[in-house]
Design a protein around this motif. Structure first.
Motif, PDB file in Angstrom:
ATOM      1  N   TYR A 339       0.870  -1.171   0.000  1.00 14.97           N
ATOM      2  CA  TYR A 339       0.000   0.000   0.000  1.00 14.97           C
ATOM      3  C   TYR A 339       0.910   1.224   0.000  1.00 14.97           C
ATOM      4  N   ALA A 357      -6.954   2.474   5.516  1.00 10.18           N
ATOM      5  CA  ALA A 357      -6.625   1.143   5.019  1.00 10.18           C
ATOM      6  C   ALA A 357      -6.648   0.102   6.133  1.00 10.18           C
ATOM      7  N   ASN A 360      -9.765  -2.091   6.607  1.00 14.15           N
ATOM      8  CA  ASN A 360      -9.925  -3.256   5.732  1.00 14.15           C
ATOM      9  C   ASN A 360      -9.040  -4.417   6.153  1.00 14.15           C
TER      10      ASN A 360
END
Length: 472
Positions: A339, A357, A360
Motif C-alpha cells: 500500500y 486502510a 480493511n
C-alpha cells in the motif's frame, strides 16, 4: 459514539528505532522525553551516552548494563546522529482502541488481566535477533492469557502493526523464532526490509551538533549499535565515481566508522530472513506500507572518508518515504502488494490514508461510515528535518504532472496548532513557502489542500538552540 469494529485476535504494536523509552539500572529514564521536552531529553541522553555505548563483541546479547525498556515514545522524538524526527505512538494506540474492539491494560488492572492490544517496547540499541527473542516471550505470555480468558478466543492469533525497524524485529520473530504458527498478519509501515542508506551515511560520516552550551557528539555511540548496522542497505548502493558499478557496503574495504564484523553479520541477518519459508508455510500475510513520492537517499558516492547521497539508483529515482526507498519497504515475501500512501517515514503511523486502510486489514466487517473522506492530492514534499534557531524553514511541494489541475492546486502549510498560510504557486506543479522564527523544539508541519481540510501530509522538523560546540 463511533461504532467499534470487531477484532478477536491479539494485536501487538511494535515501534521503530528510538521508539521505546529506556531506563537505567536505577530506574532513571535515559531516553524518553519527547514533544516540547525533546531538546532537554537529547541533552540528558548526551550526558549518559558514554555509559550507553555498546562493546564491539556484544553480538546478539544484552550488555548487562541494567538498561531496560519502559514503554513507547508518546510524542514526536528524534536523536540527531542516529535518526531524524519520528512521530509518537500514543495517538495510534488511542485510535485503535477507539475504533476496534481492542483493549489495553489500564492502570489499576491486575498485572495478568487479559487484553488484546499491547505495545512492545524494546532496547533499540541491540540486535534485532535479541529483541525478537524478547518479543517471543511477551507474545507467548499475552496470547496465552487472551486465549484462556474465554472459550471463543481459543483460536485467536496475532496481528502485528510495526513501524520501521519494528518490522525487522517482528519478521525475525515470525521467520526464525517460531512465531509463524500463531501469527495471522504482519502490517509494516516503512520497514527497511533491504535497509536504508541513511543508516550507512550516519555510520560513515558521523554527526555532531551544538545544542545550547553543550555540543552533542553521538558518533561513537551510533557506531556501536548492532541495530543501526542491521538497518544499513542490503543492496548494492555505493559507487566510487559517477558511472561506475554499484557495490554492496560489505564489499568496500576501509569504510570509516563501520564495524566490518557487524556489517557482515547484518548481511547474514537479512539473508536468513529471505531464505526462511516459515511464514509462507503457516500462511502468514505480510502487508507492507511503503511511503512514496518523497525525495529519498538511495545510493551514495564515496569521496575520501565521506559518502555523498544521491536520490537515484541506476539513473532512476526510486522514491520512497524520505528515509526508506521503495525498493526496500515495498517488497517482502509473497504477501499482498504494498500500500503506497504519499507520506514521510516519521509520520506513517499517524497518516489518515493508512488508518483508513487499516479498517480493511483488521476486520472482515463492512467499513462503518465515518464521515467525508475527500480525495487527497498526491504530494512530494521536500523540507529540512533539522534547523538551528533563527534559520528560515523552506518547504517545497510538488504535485505530479499527471494529476488533473496539478498547476492550480491551493496548498496550505502551518505548524500544528498554529496559523496556516497559503503556499506560493511557482508554476508547473511546484509550490513553496518560507517560514521564519520557528521556536526551538520539535514541530509538525501540516500540509493541506484547504485551510480546514484533512491533512494531506506531515513534515517533521527539529529546531535546535544556537550554542557553542563542546564535549557532551
Amino acid at each position: 459514539m463511533t461504532q467499534r469494529s470487531r477484532v478477536d485476535d491479539l494485536m501487538v504494536v511494535v515501534p521503530g528505532i528510538l521508539g521505546s523509552r529506556l531506563a537505567d539500572a536505577d530506574g532513571h529514564e535515559v531516553w524518553g522525553l519527547s514533544g516540547k521536552a525533546l531538546l532537554r531529553g537529547i541533552q540528558t541522553f548526551g550526558k549518559s551516552v558514554k555509559g550507553l555505548t555498546l562493546r564491539p563483541d556484544l553480538g546478539n546479547d544484552h550488555p548487562g548494563d541494567g538498561v531496560r525498556p519502559i514503554g513507547l515514545m508518546r510524542d514526536l522524538h528524534s536523536l540527531p546522529g542516529v535518526y531524524m524526527p519520528i512521530d509518537g505512538y500514543n495517538t495510534l494506540l488511542d485510535w485503535l482502541e477507539r475504533n476496534f474492539t481492542l483493549r489495553r491494560r489500564l492502570p489499576g488492572d491486575e498485572a495478568d488481566a487479559p487484553v488484546n492490544l499491547i505495545d512492545f517496547a524494546y532496547d533499540w540499541r541491540l540486535s534485532c535477533r535479541y529483541n525478537a527473542d524478547r518479543l517471543a516471550e511477551r507474545v507467548d505470555e499475552e496470547l496465552g492469557r487472551w486465549r484462556a480468558s474465554r472459550a471463543d478466543r481459543r483460536d485467536a492469533r496475532v496481528i502485528f502493526l510495526c513501524h520501521s525497524m519494528g518490522g525487522l524485529v517482528t519478521r525475525q520473530y515470525v521467520e526464525q523464532c517460531g512465531g509463524a504458527e500463531v501469527t495471522r498478519r504482519v502490517i509494516t509501515l516503512g520497514t527497511p526490509y533491504r535497509g536504508s542508506l541513511d543508516a550507512l551515511v550516519y555510520l560513515v560520516n558521523g554527526l555532531r551538533y551544538g545544542i545550547g552550551p553543550l555540543g552533542l557528539d553521538l558518533t561513537t555511540f551510533a557506531r556501536s549499535l548492532p541495530s543501526l548496522h542491521q538497518l544499513t542497505p542490503d543492496y548494492a548502493c555505493l559507487t566510487t565515481a559517477a558511472g561506475t558499478p554499484l557495490r554492496y557496503a560489505r564489499e568496500v574495504a576501509g569504510l570509516p566508522g563501520v564495524d566490518a564484523a557487524l556489517l557482515r553479520d547484518a548481511a547474514l541477518f537479512h539473508a536468513d530472513l529471505r531464505a526462511s519459508g516459515a511464514g509462507a508455510d503457516y500462511g502468514v500475510e505480510y502487508v507492507p506500507v511503503s511511503g512514496v513520492l518523497q525525495p529519498t537517499p538511495t545510493t551514495a558516492e564515496i569521496h575520501g572518508d565521506t559518502l555523498n547521497e544521491a536520490l537515484t539508483i541506476d539513473g532512476l529515482d526510486e522514491g520512497g518515504d524520505g528515509r526508506v526507498p521503495r525498493l526496500s519497504s515495498a517488497h517482502v515475501g509473497a504477501g499482498r502488494p504494498a500500500y503506497t500512501p504519499w507520506e514521510k517515514h516519521g509520520s506513517l503511523q499517524n497518516n489518515k490514508a493508512v488508518r483508513q486502510a487499516l479498517y480493511n486489514w483488521l476486520t472482515p466487517e463492512p467499513p462503518v461510515h465515518r464521515g467525508s473522506d475527500d480525495d487527497d492530492v498526491p504530494l512530494s514534499v521536500d523540507a529540512p528535518e533539522m534547523l538551528t534557531e533563527g534559520e528560515t524553514y523552506e518547504i517545497r511541494a510538488t504535485v505530479p504532472l499527471g494529476t488533473p489541475g496539478h498547476d492550480r492546486v491551493a496548498l496550505f502549510v502551518g505548524v500544528e496548532g498554529g496559523p496556516v498560510r497559503k503556499m506560493t504557486n511557482r508554476g508547473g506543479g511546484q509550490y513553496g513557502a518560507r517560514l521564519t522564527e520557528l521556536p526551538t523544539g520539535a514541530h509538525r508541519m501540516r500540509v493541506s489542500t484547504r485551510v480546514s481540510a484533512n491533512v494531506v501530509m506531515t513534515a517533521l522538523v527539529l529546531v535546535l538552540e544556537r550554542g557553542a560546540d563542546g564535549d557532551a
